[in-house]
Motif scaffolding. Sequence first.
Motif, mmCIF file in Angstrom:
data_model
loop_
_atom_site.group_PDB
_atom_site.id
_atom_site.type_symbol
_atom_site.label_atom_id
_atom_site.label_comp_id
_atom_site.label_asym_id
_atom_site.label_seq_id
_atom_site.Cartn_x
_atom_site.Cartn_y
_atom_site.Cartn_z
ATOM 1 N N HIS A 1 0.839 -1.205 0.000
ATOM 2 C CA HIS A 1 0.000 0.000 0.000
ATOM 3 C C HIS A 1 0.874 1.256 0.000
ATOM 4 C CE1 HIS A 1 -3.838 -2.060 0.831
ATOM 5 N NE2 HIS A 1 -3.083 -2.918 1.484
ATOM 6 N N LEU B 1 -11.244 7.522 2.135
ATOM 7 C CA LEU B 1 -11.546 6.737 0.929
ATOM 8 C C LEU B 1 -11.749 7.682 -0.252
ATOM 9 C CD1 LEU B 1 -13.988 4.082 2.457
ATOM 10 C CD2 LEU B 1 -11.653 3.669 1.641
ATOM 11 N N THR C 1 -5.984 3.282 0.179
ATOM 12 C CA THR C 1 -6.272 1.835 0.109
ATOM 13 C C THR C 1 -5.919 1.159 1.426
ATOM 14 O OG1 THR C 1 -4.059 1.304 -0.697
ATOM 15 C CG2 THR C 1 -5.754 1.780 -2.357
ATOM 16 N N CYS D 1 -16.197 1.377 4.299
ATOM 17 C CA CYS D 1 -15.778 0.669 3.074
ATOM 18 C C CYS D 1 -16.970 -0.072 2.474
ATOM 19 C CB CYS D 1 -14.662 -0.335 3.377
ATOM 20 S SG CYS D 1 -13.130 0.444 3.910
ATOM 21 N N ARG D 2 -17.689 -0.803 3.335
ATOM 22 C CA ARG D 2 -18.816 -1.606 2.836
ATOM 23 C C ARG D 2 -19.897 -0.714 2.239
ATOM 24 N NH1 ARG D 2 -18.416 -6.192 7.392
ATOM 25 N NH2 ARG D 2 -16.723 -7.286 6.324
ATOM 26 N N LEU E 1 -16.843 -1.415 -1.153
ATOM 27 C CA LEU E 1 -15.452 -1.879 -1.195
ATOM 28 C C LEU E 1 -15.270 -3.019 -0.195
ATOM 29 C CD1 LEU E 1 -13.826 1.669 -1.107
ATOM 30 C CD2 LEU E 1 -13.933 0.151 -3.103
ATOM 31 N N SER E 2 -14.542 -4.047 -0.606
ATOM 32 C CA SER E 2 -14.373 -5.174 0.318
ATOM 33 C C SER E 2 -13.116 -4.978 1.170
ATOM 34 C CB SER E 2 -14.271 -6.483 -0.460
ATOM 35 O OG SER E 2 -13.032 -6.528 -1.132
ATOM 36 N N GLY F 1 -10.057 -7.153 0.613
ATOM 37 C CA GLY F 1 -9.845 -7.251 -0.840
ATOM 38 C C GLY F 1 -9.392 -5.961 -1.482
ATOM 39 N N GLU F 2 -10.121 -4.872 -1.184
ATOM 40 C CA GLU F 2 -9.791 -3.600 -1.830
ATOM 41 C C GLU F 2 -9.188 -2.569 -0.871
ATOM 42 O OE1 GLU F 2 -13.152 -2.874 -5.037
ATOM 43 O OE2 GLU F 2 -13.881 -4.077 -3.353
ATOM 44 N N VAL F 3 -9.595 -2.641 0.385
ATOM 45 C CA VAL F 3 -9.068 -1.699 1.384
ATOM 46 C C VAL F 3 -8.623 -2.487 2.614
ATOM 47 C CG1 VAL F 3 -9.575 0.322 2.818
ATOM 48 C CG2 VAL F 3 -10.678 0.083 0.583
ATOM 49 N N SER F 4 -7.452 -2.117 3.169
ATOM 50 C CA SER F 4 -6.962 -2.746 4.395
ATOM 51 C C SER F 4 -7.162 -1.788 5.568
ATOM 52 C CB SER F 4 -5.477 -3.086 4.276
ATOM 53 O OG SER F 4 -5.303 -4.206 3.427
ATOM 54 N N PRO G 1 -2.961 -2.392 -3.923
ATOM 55 C CA PRO G 1 -3.320 -2.400 -5.329
ATOM 56 C C PRO G 1 -2.117 -2.784 -6.180
ATOM 57 C CG PRO G 1 -3.108 -0.141 -4.511
ATOM 58 C CD PRO G 1 -2.964 -1.041 -3.330
#
Length: 341
Positions: free
Chosen positions: A181, A238, A243, A260-261, A265-266, A269-272, A337
């Motif tokens: 990231h 966001l 990310t 995120c949800r 965004l998962s 999967g997409e965001v930590s 990403p």
Amino acid sequence: MNGHARLADIAAQAGVSEATVSRVLNGKPGVSAATRQAVMAALDLMGYERPPRLRQRSNGLIGLVTPELDNPIFPAFAQAIEKALTQHGYTPVLCTQLPGGAPEDEFTELLVDRGVSGIVFVSGLHADTTARMDRYTRLTDRGLPIVLVDGYSEHIDAPFISPDDRLAARLAVQHLVDLGHERIGLALGPRRFVPVIRKIEGYKQAMAQLLGATGVDELISHSLFSVEGGQAAAAQLLARGCTGIVCASDLMALGAIRACREKGLSVPGEVSVVGFDDSPLIAFTDPPLTTVRKPIGAMASAAVQTLLEEVNGVPAKHVELVFQPELVVRGSTGSGPLVNR
């Protein structure tokens, strides 16, 4: 339930004879300390009250002032401190602040009136750089032993117990950088609090050293230390393309996952998302939260030990004992990403 049945139950639980239980309960001699302990433990475990004559005389009262208990880290702290006090034969008196309820100063007055031997303040006004510190210096001037957890002021001549907030932020950033990231945001509570100021310092340092990123102010978002606060702060981050999001509490991190949800965004999967505290139950969220663990056990016992030294006549030192946090990797962080190389 008749007395005999109860004796039999306690005897079975403690692994001794009914006659022995009876001797312990009636304070009769001829019972070893270990056996007496086993009978007492059986009583406690089965939810019976100890007979008055067997309750320990307390060495004295110690006040414990905590913020509201909405964040599970505070009850966990209170419990650890109370346990340590009880082991040393002191009786804890817990005062919990409620929004709009009695302020810290009223609790302090109440505790002093009750004749407490000392007070532990957890995340109190001593952590607020805009608050007046004379409320504490008045106590130390009167010779009342105090210990302050999670904050710092150079004006108070007392011991402070803190986690290393700068290191906590660095550990979180390092983890996200290792995962690939680069747009890493920081979600925190109001900027007037010492732990917030320190986390920002650690974050900025890590971003500069690891990514060569300076001018990261737009990646820092302040809100409240709550789930809703985390959600609001994360929504901003966001929108700015982050990310990875480092949060100043686990509750804020749960809010960040919610943000995120909401955007579809998962996580991971997409965001930590990384939390801070490692509060009880946080391992069971969905996904289980990666977080920086605050060493509550070590901090609580240091707070009690330091306070009781003062109670027993050792002069107070203006020191800050700093405890190492550790990264606990669970399921809310994943690879960043993939950049087209």
